[in-house]
Enzyme design. Structure first.
Site, short mmCIF file in Angstrom:
data_model
loop_
_atom_site.label_atom_id
_atom_site.label_comp_id
_atom_site.label_asym_id
_atom_site.label_seq_id
_atom_site.Cartn_x
_atom_site.Cartn_y
_atom_site.Cartn_z
CG HIS A 269 -1.89 1.12 1.29
ND1 HIS A 269 -2.36 1.60 2.48
CD2 HIS A 269 -2.41 1.92 0.33
CE1 HIS A 269 -3.15 2.65 2.25
NE2 HIS A 269 -3.20 2.87 0.97
CG HIS A 274 -0.32 6.25 -0.47
ND1 HIS A 274 -1.05 7.35 -0.08
CD2 HIS A 274 -1.17 5.19 -0.43
CE1 HIS A 274 -2.29 6.99 0.20
NE2 HIS A 274 -2.40 5.68 0.00
CG HIS A 460 -4.54 3.56 -3.79
ND1 HIS A 460 -5.77 4.12 -3.51
CD2 HIS A 460 -3.83 3.61 -2.63
CE1 HIS A 460 -5.78 4.51 -2.24
NE2 HIS A 460 -4.63 4.21 -1.68
CG ASN A 464 -6.98 2.62 0.42
OD1 ASN A 464 -6.15 2.84 1.29
ND2 ASN A 464 -8.15 3.25 0.37
CB ILE A 608 -8.27 8.05 1.34
CG1 ILE A 608 -8.55 7.95 2.83
CG2 ILE A 608 -8.71 6.79 0.61
CD1 ILE A 608 -8.56 9.25 3.56
FE FE2 Z 1 -4.23 4.58 0.39
#
Ligand code: FE2
Ligand code: NAG
Ligand code: NAG
Ligand code: NAG
Ligand code: NAG
Length: 608
Positions: A269, A274, A460, A464, A608
């Protein structure tokens, strides 16, 4: 806010009440002291699964202490409504929604079947690999780490191979592995000198005739007590369904789940989505004018990424932050993730390349995706390939409008300096790697842009938005372990005979860390009200090129078809890995979603 994010990249389009990101900071700053005050007086271990369920059913009453009052005042209630349920009286309760994994049945998460299914359709489906040699070997340097090859033997597994020998199963592509051994072993002596007590694990799985997987051996390894240069000390566990052996097998799966949690959060993740995205965001802003077609192509896939990453560095992955506090690598979390980045490769990130590398697919020119999956019912790969190929078609159509001739790509000074800076400055630590694609032709441009869009959107989303649905129920995805496997003759070994659940709960994440951690993953798994999904744009006026607008429209309607096809696959009862006995649909790569905690939807960007 004590962070610097250029104005263009700041959140700004949301109403205050939607600022999920800021809620993370609120949790870090205000919830932690409350929990510390509460758990100061009560033991930090759940007594039973019933105790864990209280978090999702009645709620945990919070005492009327100054820290709780401060929390209620510090945080606008609408921001905390997802986790704090104020009642009419004085009392506040901490209550979490029911995680999907226990929605239909409170016990199926414990089965071998569900444990294995989540490797293909859970929140970290990007690790499983086809076993290429048996027993598995290690790539760690023997001069530093001694003998690290696996100690799993044919005798350990042959009772569970439906009559095949280990060699036949290997040869027939029936053996798979979740391998955390080499990633974690170099950190174990340091991690185990904190309050975490973890093993490096290898898990072998057997592919049955119905395309489902069965775990057949778990190897738990520690560095040699006289020094890691003496090699690993390993124990192999095999499935058992009664007596102490069954309790020990359950614990062994728990230690694997702990490894999986940490590697998922820090590597799959944080690092692989990110963190790797930032260089592309920065280079795009620095080198491609807002009128440049590639700027227009990519910018929607960067929305909020710099801002959420800055917040994460301030309140989640920072030194002493929530991740260090509640996930097993503790203060080595960021170091571990950045060391693994050294072996990250941009060229492995497109879904086809990733599947080939893990041996989960083979090339097949006759198939529309040019690949054949080794496990046909591998939901992440099936849905992911459908999405990948729509991304690639859209990017091809779009780029072809502006670059009918490769020489235009070579002579586009903005484009060339964009890629050069992304590679040589942004990803500067890896700038000399031979696998970086060149940017001299349309196929190279398409591949680069498709990979960036894939990472920011589908990849993602897949790692996520299932975090709370699968991990909100702590025993299914514990974030740390506090003690090793009980030894024969100890009190805990005796307790395994009478109350194995208690031993598991004593071993995994305690209440304080668990509550903090599920507060965070609940926020991370939530879609904001103004989320933009793949194929959508904030405005119709992003370009006046009719061909580009047309191509985007086609992309959107293709994704609608993918959404429909995924819904049909989810109805097919013979695809056991999609829903399994736990009766969940695999929707993490279904493109669209409503607001909230929905376990589906692919936003354009990492926000997020
Ligand atoms: Fe995330
Ligand atoms: C581990 O296995 C590999 C492959 O069989 C072998 O070459 C290597 O020597 C083994 N490592 C050690 C330290 O024995
Ligand atoms: C492995 O498969 C190959 C070809 O598929 C076959 O020639 C070979 O005999 C097999 N080996 C074993 C041990 O089954
Ligand atoms: C369900 O999936 C199986 C296995 O891929 C396939 O053979 C079958 O045709 C599917 N059934 C339907 C109704 O799509
Ligand atoms: C506290 C504890 O058990 N620490 C151990 C962590 O692992 C290393 C290597 O196995 C041991 O040397 C430590 O004693």
């Amino acid at each position: 806010m004590n962070i610097y994010v250029p104005r263009d990249e700041r959140f700004g389009h949301l109403k205050m009440s939607d600022f999920l990101g800021y809620t993370i900071k609120a949790v870090a700053k205000s919830l932690l002291p409350v929990l510390q005050a509460v758990f100061d007086k009560t033991p930090n271990t759940f007594d039973s699964y019933k105790d864990v369920l209280k978090l999702h059913e009645g709620g945990l009453p919070l005492p009327d202490i100054p820290q709780v009052q401060a929390l209620m005042q510090a945080i606008p209630l609408e921001m905390m409504k997802s986790i704090l349920t104020p009642t009419t009286g004085q009392r506040s309760f901490l209550k979490f929604p029911m995680p999907l994994i226990i929605h239909n049945d409170k016990w199926i998460w414990k089965t071998d079947e569900e444990f294995a299914r989540e490797m293909l359709a859970g929140v970290n489906p990007v690790v499983i690999e086809k076993l290429k040699e048996f027993p598995p070997t290690s790539n760690l340097d023997p001069t530093l780490f001694g003998e690290q090859n696996s100690t799993i033997t044919a005798e350990h597994i042959e009772k569970n191979l439906d009559g095949l020998t280990a060699e036949q199963a290997l040869n027939g592509s029936r053996l798979f592995m979740i391998n955390y051994h080499d990633t974690l072993m170099p950190y174990l002596s340091r991690i185990n000198s904190t309050s975490s007590k973890v093993y490096a694990t290898r898990t072998l799985l057997f592919l049955r005739d119905d395309d489902s997987l069965k775990p057949i051996a778990i190897e738990l390894s520690l560095p040699h007590p006289e020094g890691e240069q003496h090699g690993a000390v390993s124990t192999v566990y095999t499935p058992a369904d009664s007596g102490v052996e069954a309790a020990i097998w359950q614990l062994a799966k728990g230690f694997v789940a702990v490894n999986d949690y940490g590697v998922h959060q820090l590597i799959s993740h944080w690092m692989r989505t990110h963190a790797v995205m930032e260089p592309f965001v920065i280079s795009t802003n620095r080198h491609l004018s807002t009128l440049h077609p590639i700027n227009k192509l990519l910018v929607p896939h960067y929305r909020d990424t710099m801002n959420i990453n800055a917040l994460a560095r301030q309140a989640l992955v920072n030194a002493g932050g929530i991740i260090e506090f509640s996930v097993f690598p503790s203060k080595y979390a960021m170091e571990l993730s950045s060391v693994i980045y050294k072996s990250w490769s941009f060229a492995d990130q497109s879904l086809p390349a990733d599947l080939l590398k893990r041996g989960m697919a083979v090339e097949d020119p006759s198939s529309p995706t040019k690949l054949q999956l080794v496990i046909k019912d591998y939901p992440y790969a099936v849905d992911g390939l459908a999405i990948w190929s729509e991304i690639e078609s859209w990017v091809t159509e779009y780029c072809s409008i502006y670059y009918p001739d490769d020489s235009i790509i070579r002579n586009d000074a903005e484009l060339q300096s964009w890629w050069k800076e992304a590679v040589e400055v942004g990803h500067g630590d890896l700038k000399n790697k031979p696998w970086w694609p060149k940017l001299n032709s349309l196929p190279e441009l398409v591949h680069i842009c498709s990979t960036i869009i894939w990472i920011a959107s589908a990849m993602h989303a897949a790692v996520n938005f299932g975090q709370y649905p699968y991990g909100g129920y702590l025993p299914n995805r514990p974030s740390l372990s506090r003690q090793f496997m009980p030894e024969v003759g100890t009190a805990d070994y005796e307790l395994l005979k009478t109350n194995p659940d208690k031993v598991l709960l004593k071993t995994i994440t305690g209440q304080l860390q668990a509550i903090l951690e599920i507060s965070v993953i609940e926020i991370l798994s939530t879609h904001a009200s103004d989320e933009l999904y793949l194929g959508q744009r904030a405005s119709e006026e992003w370009t006046n090129n009719a061909k580009a607008l047309d191509a985007l429209k086609r992309f959107g309607s293709k994704l609608k078809e993918v959404e429909k096809r995924i819904a049909e696959l989810n109805k097919n009862k013979s695809l056991k890995n999609r829903g399994g006995s736990v009766k969940l649909d695999y929707e993490l790569l279904s493109p669209y979603s409503e607001q909230g905690l929905t376990a589906k939807g692919i936003p354009n960007s990492i926000s997020i």
